[in-house]
Design an enzyme around this catalytic site. Sequence first.
Site, short mmCIF file in Angstrom:
data_model
loop_
_atom_site.label_atom_id
_atom_site.label_comp_id
_atom_site.label_asym_id
_atom_site.label_seq_id
_atom_site.Cartn_x
_atom_site.Cartn_y
_atom_site.Cartn_z
N LYS A 80 0.90 -1.03 0.02
CA LYS A 80 -0.01 0.15 -0.04
C LYS A 80 0.85 1.39 0.03
CE LYS A 80 -4.38 0.96 0.53
NZ LYS A 80 -5.60 0.17 0.02
N GLY A 178 -21.31 6.23 3.22
CA GLY A 178 -20.31 6.66 2.26
C GLY A 178 -20.96 6.64 0.85
#
Length: 355
Positions: A80, A178
Amino acid sequence: MSVFSAKEFDNHEAVLFFHDRTTGLKAIIAVHDTTLGPALGGTRMWNYESDEAALADVLRLSRGMTYKSSLAGVNLGGGKSVIIGDPRTDKTPALFEAFGRAVDQLGGRYIAAEDVGTSVADLETARQTTRHIAGISEGNAGDPSPATAYGVFQGLKAAVLFRLKKDTLSGIKVAVQGLGHVGYGLCELLKEAGATLIVADINETSVSKAVDQLGAVPVGIEEIYDQDVDVFAPCALGAILNDNTIPRLNAYIVAGSANNQLAEAHHANIMTARGLLYAPDYAINAGGIIMISHEGPKFDREKAMRHVGGIYDTCLDIFKRAERENMTTAEIADRIALERLEKARNDKKKLALAS
Ligand code: NAD
């Protein structure tokens, strides 16, 4: 700032810090594990309150990618990256070109993709300076978000079947937190399947769109936890399953796309004790990574989407095993992911010894 003794450090293979004087780029790339293949994971751009917070995030997220790819059965490792900055004001093409140069220094050991705060367009800019970018349009799978949304939809269906014994989503009430790339796509699929939507987002435009186009009922960002629904679908940020929110959830199922939903591991036990079925985040949100794993000269979107659809069976298997073995769904997901990883590590060791 400590790295090796950070709480989130989990024998990561590499953690690299990058700074570019000209563009002001500040980025960290973490390669957690490359046993199963090159470390692939999104690039998050966020206005972190401290460098320590950015480090903690990249360490935790990269580890999560190792588990996600392992559980999904794809030959990719876990990595990541984070760019420290405000995605609304600090983005420039030069910044992403500098980020691409940073990624390039790893020579393919880390492959970047989009994540919260970055877009496919940003990664296409980074592609100018490195070829180690996935999930962009250029002859590839493109934006992974629709595949992620489809995978969440499938996992959610499996959860409804397992927990509510219903093989349809018609009339099922879902609270979606969201409405970004994944959350909105999930809402579209749910609407098409006949579910009722209750939605919240800090972005008023997204909320209005969901209300106008999907007939969703809008609620405040704090109220979303308290809704009387069948499913709570967290599709924003992590750590939202915590001491404050779990007692407020008035649902049977938690199934959403957000990464690292559990604030602490023990929150999975608290949910089980309350009768809440939790679809482990990295099991249900693996659609994007599965799609990306199919990229290449012979990319076949339909085949990749069928593979993503397998998230239904993966989730169902986790739910059944958790019930049978009296463990949490999170523990079972970890166990399955680790089993594959350990086997691959042992096979590699044997190969090395034999050569
Ligand atoms: P995104 O940035 O497009 O969407 C996030 C949305 O959440 C935005 O609309 C934002 O306004 C909203 N939001 C932020 N804080 C909020 C709050 N407090 N309450 C309600 N809404 C809030 O990101 P995305 O790509 O849709 O990803 C959503 C989540 O899914 C992230 O946790 C991401 O890591 C995870 N995920 C995404 C993918 C993918 O393919 N995009 C894959 C796996 C996991």
